[in-house]
Design a protein around this motif. Structure first.
Motif, PDB file in Angstrom:
ATOM      1  N   LEU A  87       0.814  -1.212   0.000  1.00 19.36           N
ATOM      2  CA  LEU A  87       0.000   0.000   0.000  1.00 19.36           C
ATOM      3  C   LEU A  87       0.850   1.266   0.000  1.00 19.36           C
ATOM      4  O   LEU A  87       0.436   2.305  -0.524  1.00 19.36           O
ATOM      5  CB  LEU A  87      -0.930   0.013   1.216  1.00 19.36           C
ATOM      6  N   THR A  88       2.042   1.204   0.587  1.00 18.92           N
ATOM      7  CA  THR A  88       2.880   2.394   0.720  1.00 18.92           C
ATOM      8  C   THR A  88       3.757   2.658  -0.498  1.00 18.92           C
ATOM      9  O   THR A  88       4.424   3.704  -0.544  1.00 18.92           O
ATOM     10  CB  THR A  88       3.779   2.258   1.949  1.00 18.92           C
ATOM     11  N   VAL A  89       3.793   1.757  -1.461  1.00 19.31           N
ATOM     12  CA  VAL A  89       4.693   1.925  -2.610  1.00 19.31           C
ATOM     13  C   VAL A  89       4.405   3.205  -3.392  1.00 19.31           C
ATOM     14  O   VAL A  89       5.327   3.984  -3.681  1.00 19.31           O
ATOM     15  CB  VAL A  89       4.628   0.676  -3.513  1.00 19.31           C
ATOM     16  N   PRO A  90       3.163   3.505  -3.777  1.00 21.65           N
ATOM     17  CA  PRO A  90       2.949   4.741  -4.550  1.00 21.65           C
ATOM     18  C   PRO A  90       3.083   6.022  -3.744  1.00 21.65           C
ATOM     19  O   PRO A  90       3.228   7.109  -4.326  1.00 21.65           O
ATOM     20  CB  PRO A  90       1.507   4.569  -5.068  1.00 21.65           C
ATOM     21  N   VAL A  91       3.020   5.949  -2.412  1.00 22.82           N
ATOM     22  CA  VAL A  91       3.103   7.152  -1.574  1.00 22.82           C
ATOM     23  C   VAL A  91       4.550   7.508  -1.252  1.00 22.82           C
ATOM     24  O   VAL A  91       4.866   8.683  -0.991  1.00 22.82           O
ATOM     25  CB  VAL A  91       2.297   6.945  -0.281  1.00 22.82           C
ATOM     26  N   MET A  92       5.454   6.543  -1.282  1.00 15.99           N
ATOM     27  CA  MET A  92       6.824   6.774  -0.865  1.00 15.99           C
ATOM     28  C   MET A  92       7.549   7.843  -1.679  1.00 15.99           C
ATOM     29  O   MET A  92       8.300   8.652  -1.119  1.00 15.99           O
ATOM     30  CB  MET A  92       7.611   5.460  -0.905  1.00 15.99           C
ATOM     31  N   PRO A  93       7.409   7.910  -3.001  1.00 16.38           N
ATOM     32  CA  PRO A  93       8.109   8.985  -3.728  1.00 16.38           C
ATOM     33  C   PRO A  93       7.722  10.379  -3.251  1.00 16.38           C
ATOM     34  O   PRO A  93       8.590  11.258  -3.099  1.00 16.38           O
ATOM     35  CB  PRO A  93       7.705   8.747  -5.180  1.00 16.38           C
ATOM     36  N   PHE A  94       6.428  10.609  -2.999  1.00 17.91           N
ATOM     37  CA  PHE A  94       5.996  11.924  -2.516  1.00 17.91           C
ATOM     38  C   PHE A  94       6.489  12.189  -1.099  1.00 17.91           C
ATOM     39  O   PHE A  94       6.842  13.322  -0.752  1.00 17.91           O
ATOM     40  CB  PHE A  94       4.469  12.014  -2.568  1.00 17.91           C
ATOM     41  N   LEU A  95       6.508  11.145  -0.280  1.00 19.18           N
ATOM     42  CA  LEU A  95       6.977  11.316   1.091  1.00 19.18           C
ATOM     43  C   LEU A  95       8.464  11.634   1.130  1.00 19.18           C
ATOM     44  O   LEU A  95       8.918  12.507   1.884  1.00 19.18           O
ATOM     45  CB  LEU A  95       6.672  10.056   1.894  1.00 19.18           C
ATOM     46  N   GLY A 101      14.350  14.506  -0.019  1.00 19.31           N
ATOM     47  CA  GLY A 101      15.109  13.488  -0.725  1.00 19.31           C
ATOM     48  C   GLY A 101      14.934  13.585  -2.222  1.00 19.31           C
ATOM     49  O   GLY A 101      14.142  14.373  -2.751  1.00 19.31           O
ATOM     50  N   ASP A 102      15.681  12.738  -2.943  1.00 18.56           N
ATOM     51  CA  ASP A 102      15.588  12.691  -4.403  1.00 18.56           C
ATOM     52  C   ASP A 102      15.449  11.245  -4.841  1.00 18.56           C
ATOM     53  O   ASP A 102      15.117  10.368  -4.033  1.00 18.56           O
ATOM     54  CB  ASP A 102      16.817  13.356  -5.037  1.00 18.56           C
ATOM     55  N   ALA A 103      15.718  10.985  -6.122  1.00 13.73           N
ATOM     56  CA  ALA A 103      15.550   9.628  -6.650  1.00 13.73           C
ATOM     57  C   ALA A 103      16.509   8.643  -5.998  1.00 13.73           C
ATOM     58  O   ALA A 103      16.151   7.498  -5.708  1.00 13.73           O
ATOM     59  CB  ALA A 103      15.749   9.642  -8.166  1.00 13.73           C
ATOM     60  N   SER A 104      17.747   9.061  -5.750  1.00 12.04           N
ATOM     61  CA  SER A 104      18.693   8.156  -5.084  1.00 12.04           C
ATOM     62  C   SER A 104      18.274   7.871  -3.645  1.00 12.04           C
ATOM     63  O   SER A 104      18.479   6.762  -3.138  1.00 12.04           O
ATOM     64  CB  SER A 104      20.087   8.776  -5.113  1.00 12.04           C
ATOM     65  N   SER A 105      17.656   8.857  -2.993  1.00  9.09           N
ATOM     66  CA  SER A 105      17.151   8.621  -1.639  1.00  9.09           C
ATOM     67  C   SER A 105      16.028   7.597  -1.642  1.00  9.09           C
ATOM     68  O   SER A 105      15.937   6.757  -0.739  1.00  9.09           O
ATOM     69  CB  SER A 105      16.663   9.941  -1.036  1.00  9.09           C
ATOM     70  N   LEU A 106      15.168   7.667  -2.663  1.00 12.49           N
ATOM     71  CA  LEU A 106      14.092   6.677  -2.758  1.00 12.49           C
ATOM     72  C   LEU A 106      14.648   5.279  -2.989  1.00 12.49           C
ATOM     73  O   LEU A 106      14.184   4.302  -2.387  1.00 12.49           O
ATOM     74  CB  LEU A 106      13.148   7.064  -3.894  1.00 12.49           C
ATOM     75  N   GLY A 107      15.663   5.161  -3.846  1.00 14.29           N
ATOM     76  CA  GLY A 107      16.292   3.858  -4.045  1.00 14.29           C
ATOM     77  C   GLY A 107      16.946   3.334  -2.788  1.00 14.29           C
ATOM     78  O   GLY A 107      16.870   2.132  -2.474  1.00 14.29           O
ATOM     79  N   LEU A 108      17.603   4.231  -2.027  1.00 15.49           N
ATOM     80  CA  LEU A 108      18.204   3.823  -0.756  1.00 15.49           C
ATOM     81  C   LEU A 108      17.142   3.374   0.235  1.00 15.49           C
ATOM     82  O   LEU A 108      17.355   2.415   0.996  1.00 15.49           O
ATOM     83  CB  LEU A 108      19.004   4.987  -0.181  1.00 15.49           C
TER      84      LEU A 108
END
Length: 246
Positions: A87-95, A101-108
């Motif tokens: 459920l949290t997968v689509p919300v994590m980029p906005f959070l 954070g940026d794209a590398s932070s999301l990957g981390l």
């Protein structure tokens, strides 16, 4: 001297009568044995075709047997754990973006969760052998709940990273569920029943992100922590030229 032949004839007649009675008794016993065997065969023959109805009458009860109820609880536990992560997968980029954070932070963030989940599969399997399956499953669900709440209230990206690591460290329900299935089922049934763990995980990650995205469109400020102004200012939709605050 006259009584001797008469006594002899009486004795011989009595012996013949006794021998005839013995023969008759022996023949009666043989007939009774044959009759008893025949009755035994006729009585046991209808019991053999009566086995399928007995199985059919007991089949509905097997659906609600203690083993089936235990399997249902195990599958539900795995579904809750997997669905909470999906459920949290689509919300994590906005959070992550709201926390700076940026794209590398999301990957981390996702890599940290995966590494912790691998470790969870190791320690939860060993702990369930010592402490039991049910306590470890309850601890897993409780730890996942705490990790979810902490992720929602994280004020910084580092705090979010730590809460996601904690969430992954308690997300090893699959290993404990497979061990529990192996405890209560026969070896011939285990491949079929254990394969449902993978099916449930696939279904959760098939529909979970869509459900999470739909829920995030309702009101994101209510889902995200209200105490963090940078997080609660995330719009439900991307800001456009005509959107207030663009």
């Amino acid at each position: 001297s006259i009584r001797d032949p008469m006594q002899t004839s009486c004795l011989s007649a009595a012996e013949r009568d006794a021998a005839a009675a013995a023969n008759a008794l022996q023949g009666a016993r043989k007939r009774a044995e044959r009759y008893g065997r025949r009755r035994l065969l006729t009585a046991s023959s209808p019991a053999e075709p009566a086995l399928p109805p007995a199985e059919s009458s007991s089949s509905p009860r097997r659906l609600y047997s203690p083993r089936d109820r235990a399997l249902l609880i195990i599958y539900t536990t795995v579904a809750i754990d997997m669905l909470g992560s999906a459920l949290t997968v689509p919300v994590m980029p906005f959070l992550v973006e709201a926390l700076g954070g940026d794209a590398s932070s999301l990957g981390l963030l996702f890599s940290t969760f995966a590494v912790a989940q691998i470790g969870a599969g190791l320690w939860m399997g060993a702990a369930s052998d010592r402490l039991g399956r049910r306590p470890i499953l309850l601890v897993s669900l409780a730890g996942s709940a705490v990790g979810m709440l902490g992720s929602a209230q994280a004020p910084t990206f580092r705090a979010l990273l730590g809460w996601r690591f904690l969430l992954g460290a308690f997300s090893g329900t699959s290993a404990t569920a497979n061990a529990y299935i192996a405890d209560i089922t026969a070896p011939s049934e285990r491949p079929k029943l254990m394969s449902w763990i993978g099916v449930i995980a696939s279904l959760c990650f098939m529909f979970g992100p869509g459900v999470g995205a739909g829920l995030s469109e309702l009101d994101v400020p209510r889902v995200l922590p209200a105490g963090n102004p940078s997080v609660t200012s995330v719009p439900s939709q991307p800001a456009g030229p005509g959107t207030p605050g663009a």
